[in-house]
Design a protein around this motif. Structure first.
Motif, PDB file in Angstrom:
ATOM      1  N   ASP A   1       0.814  -1.222   0.000  1.00 46.58           N
ATOM      2  CA  ASP A   1       0.000   0.000   0.000  1.00 46.58           C
ATOM      3  C   ASP A   1       0.848   1.273   0.000  1.00 46.58           C
ATOM      4  OD1 ASP A   1       0.983   0.224   2.573  1.00 46.58           O
ATOM      5  OD2 ASP A   1      -0.944  -0.059   3.579  1.00 46.58           O
ATOM      6  N   GLY A   2       2.181   1.119  -0.061  1.00 43.64           N
ATOM      7  CA  GLY A   2       3.078   2.267  -0.116  1.00 43.64           C
ATOM      8  C   GLY A   2       3.693   2.663   1.212  1.00 43.64           C
TER       9      GLY A   2
ATOM     10  N   PRO B   1      20.283  -1.603   4.523  1.00 39.01           N
ATOM     11  CA  PRO B   1      19.174  -2.211   3.791  1.00 39.01           C
ATOM     12  C   PRO B   1      18.374  -1.138   3.055  1.00 39.01           C
ATOM     13  CG  PRO B   1      18.741  -2.218   6.156  1.00 39.01           C
ATOM     14  CD  PRO B   1      20.169  -1.806   5.966  1.00 39.01           C
ATOM     15  N   THR B   2      18.032  -1.420   1.795  1.00 40.24           N
ATOM     16  CA  THR B   2      17.465  -0.398   0.910  1.00 40.24           C
ATOM     17  C   THR B   2      16.376  -1.015   0.035  1.00 40.24           C
ATOM     18  OG1 THR B   2      19.592   0.760   0.803  1.00 40.24           O
ATOM     19  CG2 THR B   2      17.997   1.249  -0.936  1.00 40.24           C
ATOM     20  N   ILE B   3      15.278  -0.308  -0.104  1.00 41.70           N
ATOM     21  CA  ILE B   3      14.217  -0.693  -1.042  1.00 41.70           C
ATOM     22  C   ILE B   3      14.032   0.447  -2.034  1.00 41.70           C
ATOM     23  CG2 ILE B   3      11.777  -1.284  -1.320  1.00 41.70           C
ATOM     24  CD1 ILE B   3      11.891  -2.562   1.469  1.00 41.70           C
ATOM     25  N   VAL B   4      14.097   0.117  -3.324  1.00 43.31           N
ATOM     26  CA  VAL B   4      14.057   1.117  -4.395  1.00 43.31           C
ATOM     27  C   VAL B   4      12.743   0.986  -5.155  1.00 43.31           C
ATOM     28  CG1 VAL B   4      15.205   1.994  -6.460  1.00 43.31           C
ATOM     29  CG2 VAL B   4      16.568   0.980  -4.604  1.00 43.31           C
ATOM     30  N   THR B   5      12.075   2.116  -5.341  1.00 44.52           N
ATOM     31  CA  THR B   5      10.818   2.123  -6.090  1.00 44.52           C
ATOM     32  C   THR B   5      10.950   2.983  -7.338  1.00 44.52           C
ATOM     33  OG1 THR B   5       9.922   4.021  -4.866  1.00 44.52           O
ATOM     34  CG2 THR B   5       9.481   1.824  -3.973  1.00 44.52           C
ATOM     35  N   GLN B   6      10.043   2.755  -8.267  1.00 47.45           N
ATOM     36  CA  GLN B   6       9.926   3.566  -9.476  1.00 47.45           C
ATOM     37  C   GLN B   6       8.447   3.645  -9.816  1.00 47.45           C
ATOM     38  OE1 GLN B   6      11.443   1.987 -13.272  1.00 47.45           O
ATOM     39  NE2 GLN B   6      12.565   3.898 -13.547  1.00 47.45           N
ATOM     40  N   ASN B   7       7.932   4.855  -9.918  1.00 48.66           N
ATOM     41  CA  ASN B   7       6.499   5.051 -10.167  1.00 48.66           C
ATOM     42  C   ASN B   7       5.654   4.317  -9.120  1.00 48.66           C
ATOM     43  OD1 ASN B   7       7.116   6.557 -12.504  1.00 48.66           O
ATOM     44  ND2 ASN B   7       7.264   4.677 -13.711  1.00 48.66           N
TER      45      ASN B   7
END
Length: 566
Positions: free
Chosen positions: A92-93, A452-458
């Motif tokens: 859900d973001g 620790p990293t989470i990458v988003t696009q759009n």
């Protein structure tokens, strides 16, 4: 994603000479899954995570299962006697970060590693006095209560079975136990658990059982947090402290609490990065480096060309200088985070950059911001069927931590106290010079490089990243991201190509052997860089989600990792 034939050739040559035990054609290298994927440093831990996902668990359930499984199958790094960080990005973001980093005991003080006025490094690196209060169990229970679907008893069962029934050692697992025999045999519990009783070396294929650890894990399954921080396990841990000269008390254990924080966010090349915030230093450092790189066309420079290596190195140098001065536990020091992440500030940091000459770390100090007073690690990445993502990095610090195992409980304790500034101006075990912001204080969390990293696009998850390897975690995670975001490598290639590293002090540019061409090394030396070959610069475990929604899992070929999914 795509990759050039030149880069593919670089990967093949590098793997041939540096990583002979695994190659891209072998099982476990990189796999694509339609629904969900788990990538960890050890195949049975990956399988445990997949098993929980198939039982209806989500990414957080799987992460907790993996953490406890790694405590069994990767004792040199996976653990319940250490700490770490978790970044969660829900479908859900919602993005959150869980800090279950160790804390300094209540009896700790700034001079605890001084003897007769002199700093004694060994005291913060080996033995019970080197251990901070463990945070893993509290963190896992808290994450599961907040976001999990399954019970603690259910997600911990794979780990209990692995400990009770045993598992067959891989070559690397046997070698790690044998290589650390000298340190482990100093302590009764460690010698009993990790050294063969007949004195012979461990062999690949040997069955490795841990019955005391199985009982400890069962107590956690039955009682949750209280199964570790109270009762029998707590009693055994404090007894070990008293026997070995440590200072962790029952009060330390009972009062420990993991903390939810907000991720640091950064933007680059159309991607949004959500990174673990301080006391992780990786978030600020990576965000600063990306800010400094924004004006440059990295793709035009060419992957690992002399110009590319020179530019990236100079941004690393400046970010690590700021790390040493400004960063620490945000609950104890006022970190000028907004200023450090200000694009104008990072542009100013690069005003002294020259394409022709390497900067001197003696001349590159921290930036001009008013300061307001106030090796062994493992990473895993998970995405579930609903699109929830979790990135976790956890550690004992050095390989096998403090070398002290809790007798009767079966687990090793960390040596994380060495991550504090034990003595200003003196390097820690990773060669890092650190400042007063990271000084020892009771209940303070030590600065970490885990990122620790989470990458988003759009608004959709595209990458789940992180690494192991002390301060090299920061640069390995950065390389992994740039390789995919800029050079359009697939995840297997992105983590396999050779890396380089600079951490301000010592003033050396480390590179993986055979990773830079002779001409490139010559050009870098002409610019004034001091080069040092290394046999490994971090271990990365990555997930990339392609345009069709398929989840590509890639374990680092430098280790025994595995991608498992369905």
């Amino acid at each position: 994603m795509k990759c050039s034939s030149r880069l593919a050739a670089v990967v093949c040559v590098f793997l041939l000479f540096v990583l002979p035990s695994q190659s891209p054609g072998q099982a476990g290298w990189s796999k694509s899954f339609e629904h969900a994927v788990v990538v960890t440093a050890e195949q049975r831990a990956s399988q445990a995570g997949r098993e929980i996902l198939q039982q209806g668990g989500n990414a957080v359930d799987a992460a907790v299962a993996v953490q406890f499984a790694l405590a069994v199958t990767l004792p040199r790094a996976g653990n319940i006697g250490g700490g770490g960080f978790m970044v969660v990005r829900l479908a859900d973001g919602t993005s959150r970060a869980l800090d279950f980093r160790e804390q300094a005991p209540l009896q700790a003080d700034e001079d605890m590693y001084m003897r007769d006025g002199k700093y004694v490094p060994k005291l913060s690196r080996e033995g019970a006095l080197a251990s901070g209060v463990p945070g893993v169990v509290d963190g896992m229970v808290k994450a599961l209560q907040e976001y999990g679907n399954l019970s603690l008893n259910q997600v911990i069962q794979p780990a209990i079975e692995l400990a009770r029934e045993g598992y067959r050692l891989s070559y690397r697992q046997a070698k790690a136990l044998n290589d650390n025999k000298k340190g482990l045999k100093k302590y009764e519990g460690s010698a009993g658990y990790f050294i063969r009783q007949d004195g012979t070396p461990w062999q690949e294929g040997d069955l490795f059982r841990q019955t005391d650890l199985a009982r400890t894990l069962q107590r956690i399954a039955d009682r949750g947090r209280a199964g570790f921080y109270e009762g029998k396990t707590a009693e055994l841990l404090v007894d070990e402290m008293e026997k070995q000269g440590g200072i962790i008390s029952r009060e330390d254990l009972q009062s420990y609490e993991s903390v939810w924080r907000n991720p640091v966010q950064a933007s680059f090349n159309g991607y949004e990065l959500n990174i673990m915030p301080p006391p992780s230093s990786g978030s600020i450092a990576i965000a600063q480096i990306l800010d400094m790189l924004e004006p440059y066309d990295l793709k035009e420079l060419g992957f690992n060309s002399a110009k590319y290596v020179h530019l990236i190195t100079e941004t690393m140098r400046r970010a690590f200088a700021d790390r040493a001065h400004f960063l620490g536990d945000p609950d104890f020091v006022d970190i000028p985070q907004a200023e450090l992440l200000d694009p104008d500030y990072n542009e100013e940091r690069m005003e002294s950059f020259s394409w022709e000459t390497a900067s001197s770390s003696d001349d590159i100090g921290h930036g001009d911001i008013p300061f307001r007073e106030s090796t062994e690690t493992t990473h895993y990445s998970i995405i579930d069927e609903a699109g929830n993502a979790v990135a976790v990095t956890t550690t004992l610090n050095g390989s096998f931590g403090s070398m002290v195992a809790v007798s009767g409980a079966g687990f090793l304790l960390n040596n994380e106290m060495d991550d504090f500034t034990a003595e200003p101006g003196e390097p820690n075990m990773f060669g890092l010079i650190q400042g007063k912001a990271n000084a020892i204080a009771p209940e303070k969390r030590m600065l970490s490089s885990m990122s620790p990293t989470i990458v988003t696009q759009n608004d959709s998850v595209r990458m789940v990243l992180g690494a192991a390897g002390g301060p090299r975690i920061i640069t390995a995670t950065l390389h992994n991201f740039l390789n995919m975001a800029v050079f359009e490598m697939d995840p297997a290639e992105a983590i396999s190509v050779p890396r380089f590293h600079h951490q301000w002090m010592p003033d050396k540019l480390y590179y993986e052997e055979f990773g830079l061409s002779p001409d490139t090394r010559k050009l870098l030396k002409q610019k004034g860089h001091t080069l040092s070959a290394s046999d490994g610069l971090g271990r990365v475990h990555t997930i990339f989600v392609d345009d069709d929604g398929f989840k590509l899992g890639a374990p680092d070929p430098r280790g025994d990792g595995m991608a498992a999914g369905f």
